[in-house]
Design a protein around this motif. Structure first.
Motif, PDB file in Angstrom:
ATOM      1  N   GLY A  29       0.822  -1.207   0.000  1.00  0.00           N
ATOM      2  CA  GLY A  29       0.000   0.000   0.000  1.00  0.00           C
ATOM      3  C   GLY A  29       0.854   1.255   0.000  1.00  0.00           C
ATOM      4  N   ASN A  30       1.896   1.277   0.834  1.00  0.00           N
ATOM      5  CA  ASN A  30       2.788   2.437   0.888  1.00  0.00           C
ATOM      6  C   ASN A  30       3.496   2.656  -0.448  1.00  0.00           C
ATOM      7  OD1 ASN A  30       2.066   2.785   3.557  1.00  0.00           O
ATOM      8  ND2 ASN A  30       3.892   1.805   4.377  1.00  0.00           N
ATOM      9  N   TRP A  31       3.890   1.546  -1.086  1.00  0.00           N
ATOM     10  CA  TRP A  31       4.554   1.634  -2.393  1.00  0.00           C
ATOM     11  C   TRP A  31       3.624   2.262  -3.427  1.00  0.00           C
ATOM     12  CZ3 TRP A  31       3.771  -1.742  -6.863  1.00  0.00           C
ATOM     13  CH2 TRP A  31       4.678  -1.486  -7.906  1.00  0.00           C
ATOM     14  N   GLN A  32       2.344   1.884  -3.399  1.00  0.00           N
ATOM     15  CA  GLN A  32       1.394   2.457  -4.341  1.00  0.00           C
ATOM     16  C   GLN A  32       1.163   3.940  -4.057  1.00  0.00           C
ATOM     17  OE1 GLN A  32       0.202   1.329  -7.069  1.00  0.00           O
ATOM     18  NE2 GLN A  32       0.986  -0.760  -6.892  1.00  0.00           N
ATOM     19  N   VAL A  33       1.218   4.353  -2.801  1.00  0.00           N
ATOM     20  CA  VAL A  33       1.087   5.776  -2.470  1.00  0.00           C
ATOM     21  C   VAL A  33       2.256   6.556  -3.059  1.00  0.00           C
ATOM     22  CG1 VAL A  33       1.139   7.452  -0.583  1.00  0.00           C
ATOM     23  CG2 VAL A  33      -0.302   5.417  -0.399  1.00  0.00           C
ATOM     24  N   ARG A  34       3.465   5.986  -2.954  1.00  0.00           N
ATOM     25  CA  ARG A  34       4.628   6.650  -3.557  1.00  0.00           C
ATOM     26  C   ARG A  34       4.502   6.702  -5.075  1.00  0.00           C
ATOM     27  NH1 ARG A  34       7.185   3.491   0.455  1.00  0.00           N
ATOM     28  NH2 ARG A  34       7.844   1.932  -1.092  1.00  0.00           N
ATOM     29  N   ARG A  35       4.002   5.608  -5.661  1.00  0.00           N
ATOM     30  CA  ARG A  35       3.796   5.595  -7.112  1.00  0.00           C
ATOM     31  C   ARG A  35       2.740   6.611  -7.528  1.00  0.00           C
ATOM     32  NH1 ARG A  35       6.788   3.271 -10.945  1.00  0.00           N
ATOM     33  NH2 ARG A  35       4.966   2.517 -12.074  1.00  0.00           N
ATOM     34  N   LEU A  36       1.735   6.790  -6.697  1.00  0.00           N
ATOM     35  CA  LEU A  36       0.696   7.779  -6.975  1.00  0.00           C
ATOM     36  C   LEU A  36       1.291   9.181  -7.068  1.00  0.00           C
ATOM     37  CD1 LEU A  36      -2.286   8.661  -7.239  1.00  0.00           C
ATOM     38  CD2 LEU A  36      -2.371   8.730  -4.729  1.00  0.00           C
ATOM     39  N   ALA A  37       2.146   9.530  -6.109  1.00  0.00           N
ATOM     40  CA  ALA A  37       2.780  10.849  -6.117  1.00  0.00           C
ATOM     41  C   ALA A  37       3.651  11.021  -7.361  1.00  0.00           C
ATOM     42  CB  ALA A  37       3.613  11.038  -4.851  1.00  0.00           C
ATOM     43  N   TRP A  38       4.396   9.953  -7.703  1.00  0.00           N
ATOM     44  CA  TRP A  38       5.253  10.004  -8.901  1.00  0.00           C
ATOM     45  C   TRP A  38       4.409  10.174 -10.159  1.00  0.00           C
ATOM     46  CZ3 TRP A  38       4.991   6.189 -12.755  1.00  0.00           C
ATOM     47  CH2 TRP A  38       5.906   6.333 -13.793  1.00  0.00           C
ATOM     48  N   LEU A  45      -2.134   9.443 -19.376  1.00  0.00           N
ATOM     49  CA  LEU A  45      -1.624   8.208 -18.782  1.00  0.00           C
ATOM     50  C   LEU A  45      -2.615   7.655 -17.760  1.00  0.00           C
ATOM     51  CD1 LEU A  45       2.091   9.242 -18.123  1.00  0.00           C
ATOM     52  CD2 LEU A  45       1.104   8.203 -20.174  1.00  0.00           C
ATOM     53  N   PRO A  46      -2.769   6.331 -17.690  1.00  0.00           N
ATOM     54  CA  PRO A  46      -3.631   5.735 -16.656  1.00  0.00           C
ATOM     55  C   PRO A  46      -3.029   5.980 -15.272  1.00  0.00           C
ATOM     56  CG  PRO A  46      -2.374   4.029 -17.780  1.00  0.00           C
ATOM     57  CD  PRO A  46      -2.128   5.302 -18.538  1.00  0.00           C
ATOM     58  N   ASN A  47      -3.903   6.214 -14.304  1.00  0.00           N
ATOM     59  CA  ASN A  47      -3.423   6.447 -12.937  1.00  0.00           C
ATOM     60  C   ASN A  47      -4.365   5.753 -11.962  1.00  0.00           C
ATOM     61  OD1 ASN A  47      -2.192   7.350 -10.642  1.00  0.00           O
ATOM     62  ND2 ASN A  47      -2.810   9.478 -10.845  1.00  0.00           N
ATOM     63  N   ASN A  48      -4.077   4.486 -11.686  1.00  0.00           N
ATOM     64  CA  ASN A  48      -4.916   3.680 -10.793  1.00  0.00           C
ATOM     65  C   ASN A  48      -4.246   3.400  -9.455  1.00  0.00           C
ATOM     66  OD1 ASN A  48      -6.954   3.325 -12.836  1.00  0.00           O
ATOM     67  ND2 ASN A  48      -5.606   1.824 -13.804  1.00  0.00           N
ATOM     68  N   HIS A  49      -3.186   4.146  -9.139  1.00  0.00           N
ATOM     69  CA  HIS A  49      -2.405   3.824  -7.949  1.00  0.00           C
ATOM     70  C   HIS A  49      -3.186   4.053  -6.653  1.00  0.00           C
ATOM     71  CE1 HIS A  49       1.108   3.068 -10.345  1.00  0.00           C
ATOM     72  NE2 HIS A  49       0.979   4.227 -10.937  1.00  0.00           N
ATOM     73  N   LEU A  50      -4.072   5.047  -6.618  1.00  0.00           N
ATOM     74  CA  LEU A  50      -4.885   5.252  -5.415  1.00  0.00           C
ATOM     75  C   LEU A  50      -5.798   4.050  -5.185  1.00  0.00           C
ATOM     76  CD1 LEU A  50      -5.842   6.981  -3.075  1.00  0.00           C
ATOM     77  CD2 LEU A  50      -7.450   8.113  -4.641  1.00  0.00           C
ATOM     78  N   GLN A  51      -6.401   3.561  -6.256  1.00  0.00           N
ATOM     79  CA  GLN A  51      -7.263   2.381  -6.151  1.00  0.00           C
ATOM     80  C   GLN A  51      -6.469   1.172  -5.648  1.00  0.00           C
ATOM     81  OE1 GLN A  51      -9.355   1.417  -9.800  1.00  0.00           O
ATOM     82  NE2 GLN A  51      -9.338  -0.756  -9.304  1.00  0.00           N
ATOM     83  N   TYR A  52      -5.256   1.005  -6.175  1.00  0.00           N
ATOM     84  CA  TYR A  52      -4.427  -0.117  -5.738  1.00  0.00           C
ATOM     85  C   TYR A  52      -4.048   0.024  -4.259  1.00  0.00           C
ATOM     86  CZ  TYR A  52      -3.828  -0.976 -10.761  1.00  0.00           C
ATOM     87  OH  TYR A  52      -4.042  -1.223 -12.089  1.00  0.00           O
ATOM     88  N   ALA A  53      -3.704   1.249  -3.846  1.00  0.00           N
ATOM     89  CA  ALA A  53      -3.323   1.480  -2.445  1.00  0.00           C
ATOM     90  C   ALA A  53      -4.487   1.157  -1.519  1.00  0.00           C
ATOM     91  CB  ALA A  53      -2.877   2.924  -2.258  1.00  0.00           C
ATOM     92  N   VAL A  54      -5.686   1.624  -1.868  1.00  0.00           N
ATOM     93  CA  VAL A  54      -6.871   1.343  -1.055  1.00  0.00           C
ATOM     94  C   VAL A  54      -7.113  -0.167  -0.970  1.00  0.00           C
ATOM     95  CG1 VAL A  54      -9.383   1.592  -0.954  1.00  0.00           C
ATOM     96  CG2 VAL A  54      -7.955   3.576  -1.474  1.00  0.00           C
ATOM     97  N   TYR A  60      -4.485  -1.682   1.479  1.00  0.00           N
ATOM     98  CA  TYR A  60      -4.811  -1.316   2.864  1.00  0.00           C
ATOM     99  C   TYR A  60      -6.090  -2.012   3.312  1.00  0.00           C
ATOM    100  CZ  TYR A  60      -1.286   2.402   2.623  1.00  0.00           C
ATOM    101  OH  TYR A  60      -0.111   3.098   2.506  1.00  0.00           O
ATOM    102  N   GLY A  61      -7.060  -2.145   2.406  1.00  0.00           N
ATOM    103  CA  GLY A  61      -8.301  -2.840   2.737  1.00  0.00           C
ATOM    104  C   GLY A  61      -8.062  -4.298   3.063  1.00  0.00           C
ATOM    105  N   LEU A  62      -7.170  -4.940   2.310  1.00  0.00           N
ATOM    106  CA  LEU A  62      -6.829  -6.333   2.602  1.00  0.00           C
ATOM    107  C   LEU A  62      -6.138  -6.456   3.962  1.00  0.00           C
ATOM    108  CD1 LEU A  62      -5.552  -7.523  -0.900  1.00  0.00           C
ATOM    109  CD2 LEU A  62      -7.643  -8.255   0.271  1.00  0.00           C
ATOM    110  N   ALA A  63      -5.325  -5.453   4.308  1.00  0.00           N
ATOM    111  CA  ALA A  63      -4.663  -5.460   5.620  1.00  0.00           C
ATOM    112  C   ALA A  63      -5.704  -5.382   6.736  1.00  0.00           C
ATOM    113  CB  ALA A  63      -3.678  -4.295   5.717  1.00  0.00           C
ATOM    114  N   LEU A  64      -6.694  -4.508   6.576  1.00  0.00           N
ATOM    115  CA  LEU A  64      -7.754  -4.403   7.585  1.00  0.00           C
ATOM    116  C   LEU A  64      -8.570  -5.690   7.665  1.00  0.00           C
ATOM    117  CD1 LEU A  64      -9.045  -0.751   6.980  1.00  0.00           C
ATOM    118  CD2 LEU A  64      -7.819  -1.619   8.999  1.00  0.00           C
ATOM    119  N   THR A  65      -8.829  -6.278   6.517  1.00  0.00           N
ATOM    120  CA  THR A  65      -9.575  -7.539   6.500  1.00  0.00           C
ATOM    121  C   THR A  65      -8.814  -8.635   7.231  1.00  0.00           C
ATOM    122  OG1 THR A  65     -10.581  -6.958   4.375  1.00  0.00           O
ATOM    123  CG2 THR A  65     -10.597  -9.299   5.003  1.00  0.00           C
ATOM    124  N   LEU A  66      -7.494  -8.673   7.019  1.00  0.00           N
ATOM    125  CA  LEU A  66      -6.669  -9.665   7.701  1.00  0.00           C
ATOM    126  C   LEU A  66      -6.726  -9.482   9.214  1.00  0.00           C
ATOM    127  CD1 LEU A  66      -4.651 -12.001   7.555  1.00  0.00           C
ATOM    128  CD2 LEU A  66      -2.826 -10.300   7.274  1.00  0.00           C
TER     129      LEU A  66
END
Length: 258
Positions: free
Chosen positions: A31-40, A215-224, A227-233
């Motif tokens: 999730g953190n990696w996707q947040v960094r990718r989102l900013a990039w 350019l496609p930008n789905n990184h926020l969706q991936y991050a969510v 993080y959602g899977l982490a909460l589910t776990l």
């Protein structure tokens, strides 16, 4: 020796807790990696949108910027010279939902530079130059294009290898194109592609303006998602632990009030 049923119930949670912790570390890291990718990606999109609407610069100015920063992708550039149609390359592509080819042709400028130019898109059945002879413009031409950074290697394993002998490219291999055109190592070789933005071509092929600037930008969706899977776990482990701790040890008698 203590009876097995009398061992604390929490001991059965140790191994599941360790695996849950490992899973959390992995999911949160993703999730953190996707947040960094989102900013990039947001910064890249903003840069592209700023550059494509900027005033075109001369090829000399673009070369100076390249030597200074190595980053002029999507910068509008004014180009003039003569195409060398004897060394034309075909890169498999799609445009407006149609499968075909992007035509890359060396262009020699008056001051001795050679530019690998993406002239634009042709349909699949117009790969060979004789099927669109009108578009093989002879003599001096001038146009505005967008600078594009060459790829150093194949984008990923899913992209097929280029068939150089058959002049079928699946990715724009700058080094191989330059070598095939006999300009590899030439001091006058411009070290980036230029893609035609707009150019009047007899017969309409190749059709310029194929550069994708959205350019496609789905990184926020991936991050969510991560993080959602982490909460589910966490929820699954909490439910498992609650059930385990409430379970009465096997063979234990219920307490009786006196």
């Amino acid at each position: 020796m203590a009876d097995k049923a009398e061992r604390p119930a929490w001991r059965g949670l140790v191994v599941p807790a360790v695996f849950t912790l490992i899973g959390l570390v992995i999911l949160i890291s993703l999730g953190n990696w996707q947040v960094r990718r989102l900013a990039w990606k947001e910064d890249l999109i903003a840069t592209i949108h700023t550059r494509v609407v900027s005033e075109p610069v001369s090829l000399e100015t673009a070369l100076a910027a390249w030597k200074k920063t190595g980053d002029i992708a999507y910068q509008p550039v004014r180009v003039a010279g003569t195409f060398d149609h004897s060394h034309e390359f075909h890169v498999n592509s799609t445009d407006k939902g149609e499968v075909g080819w992007n035509v890359y042709t060396p262009l020699v400028t008056d001051d001795g530079h050679t530019v690998l130019v993406n002239r634009g898109f042709v349909p699949y059945d117009k790969k060979e130059p004789e099927t669109r002879a009108e578009g093989e413009v002879e003599g001096p031409v001038a146009f505005v294009g967008l600078a594009r950074t060459p790829l150093a290697e194949k984008p990923n394993y899913f992209v097929p290898d280029n068939d150089v002998s058959g002049n079928v490219f699946y990715w724009r291999d700058f080094a191989t194109m330059a070598k095939q055109a006999g300009i590899a190592g030439d001091s006058g070789l411009v070290p980036f592609f230029v893609e035609v933005r707009e150019m009047d071509v007899p017969g309409s092929w190749p059709r310029g303006g194929v550069t994708r600037v959205t350019l496609p930008n789905n990184h926020l969706q991936y991050a969510v998602t991560w993080y959602g899977l982490a909460l589910t776990l966490v929820g699954v482990f909490a439910a498992f632990a609650w059930t385990r701790l409430r379970r009465r040890p096997e063979g234990a008698e219920p307490s009786v009030s006196k």
